[in-house]
Design an enzyme around this catalytic site. Structure first.
Site, PDB file in Angstrom:
ATOM      1  N   GLU A 174       6.208  -8.686  -7.149  1.00 17.40           N
ATOM      2  CA  GLU A 174       7.096  -8.041  -8.113  1.00 17.40           C
ATOM      3  C   GLU A 174       8.282  -8.954  -8.376  1.00 17.40           C
ATOM      4  O   GLU A 174       8.339 -10.072  -7.889  1.00 17.40           O
ATOM      5  CB  GLU A 174       7.512  -6.659  -7.620  1.00 17.40           C
ATOM      6  CG  GLU A 174       8.173  -6.636  -6.264  1.00 17.40           C
ATOM      7  CD  GLU A 174       8.427  -5.221  -5.768  1.00 17.40           C
ATOM      8  OE1 GLU A 174       9.276  -4.535  -6.372  1.00 17.40           O
ATOM      9  OE2 GLU A 174       7.801  -4.805  -4.777  1.00 17.40           O
ATOM     10  N   ASP A 196       4.692   3.859   2.920  1.00 15.13           N
ATOM     11  CA  ASP A 196       5.089   2.493   3.275  1.00 15.13           C
ATOM     12  C   ASP A 196       6.558   2.521   3.637  1.00 15.13           C
ATOM     13  O   ASP A 196       7.339   3.268   3.065  1.00 15.13           O
ATOM     14  CB  ASP A 196       4.737   1.463   2.196  1.00 15.13           C
ATOM     15  CG  ASP A 196       5.321   1.728   0.835  1.00 15.13           C
ATOM     16  OD1 ASP A 196       6.350   1.108   0.513  1.00 15.13           O
ATOM     17  OD2 ASP A 196       4.736   2.522   0.086  1.00 15.13           O
TER      18      ASP A 196
END
Length: 185
Positions: free
Chosen positions: A87, A6
Site C-alpha cells: 500500500e 490482524d
C-alpha cells in the site's frame, strides 16, 4: 466463512481470540521497524490454537534486504502464513508491481514451507496492480459486507472493516481446511 483479525503494535498483546480461527500479526516494515509486541501477540495466537500469519509492510527499494529482514524477524514455523502488505507508505510512495512480485518470489525462496499472500486494498488491486501476482493467494481489503469484496479475482482473505479493529474472513470451509492449506500450499 472463518473469522480472524490482524493486529500490530496499536493493538493489545492480550487481544480477544473468542470466535477466531486466524490472526495476522504485523512483524516488520521496510528494513528497520519491528513490531515491539510481536512475541507477545504471537504467543497469544498460538496459545489460542489459531492459524498464524505475519505481515511485512513493503517499501520501495532494497527488496533483498527487506526480505532478509522480514524472514529474520518473523517466527519460522511451517504452516504459518507470510503476507506482503502492499500500500502507500507514509512518504506517499509505494513499491512498484515488479518490486511487489520480486519480493513475493524472494519470500517463496527463503521460506518454502510457508504460503505467501498479497495484502492490498481494492483500489490497488483494480488500479495499481498490473500483474495479478499474489503468491499463494490474495488478501483483499474492501470495507463492505464480510466475504463480499467487490473484485472478480479469487481471494483467500477479506479485510472488511477496521472498526474497532481490522476484522477479516477467510474463504475456507473450516479451520482444519485453512490449516491444511497453510501447511501444504
Amino acid at each position: 466463512m472463518l473469522r480472524g483479525i490482524d493486529v500490530s503494535a496499536y493493538q493489545s498483546s492480550s487481544y480477544d481470540t473468542d470466535g477466531l480461527s486466524f490472526v495476522f500479526i504485523k512483524a516488520t516494515e521496510g528494513r528497520s521497524y519491528i513490531n515491539p509486541k510481536l512475541a507477545a501477540q504471537t504467543k497469544r495466537a498460538r496459545d489460542a490454537g489459531l492459524v498464524v500469519g505475519f505481515y511485512h509492510f513493503l517499501w520501495p527499494g532494497n527488496l533483498s534486504a527487506q526480505a532478509d529482514y522480514f524472514v529474520g524477524k518473523a517466527p519460522e514455523k511451517a504452516g504459518d502464513i507470510l503476507a506482503v502488505d502492499w500500500e502507500t507508505t507514509s512518504e506517499g510512495t509505494h513499491a512498484s508491481n515488479a518490486e511487489k512480485d520480486l519480493f513475493i518470489r524472494k519470500l517463496r525462496e527463503k521460506r518454502p514451507n510457508n504460503p505467501i499472500v498479497l495484502y492490498c486494498n481494492r483500489h490497488y488491486w483494480l488500479n495499481v496492480d498490473t500483474t495479478s501476482y499474489a503468491g499463494h493467494g490474495l488478501w483483499i481489503a474492501d470495507y463492505v459486507t464480510a466475504g463480499k469484496p467487490r473484485i472478480q479475482a479469487k481471494w483467500r482473505f477479506h479485510q472488511y472493516t477496521d472498526n474497532p479493529l481490522d476484522k477479516n474472513v477467510a474463504n475456507f470451509s473450516s479451520k482444519a481446511a485453512l490449516r491444511e492449506w497453510a501447511e501444504n500450499a
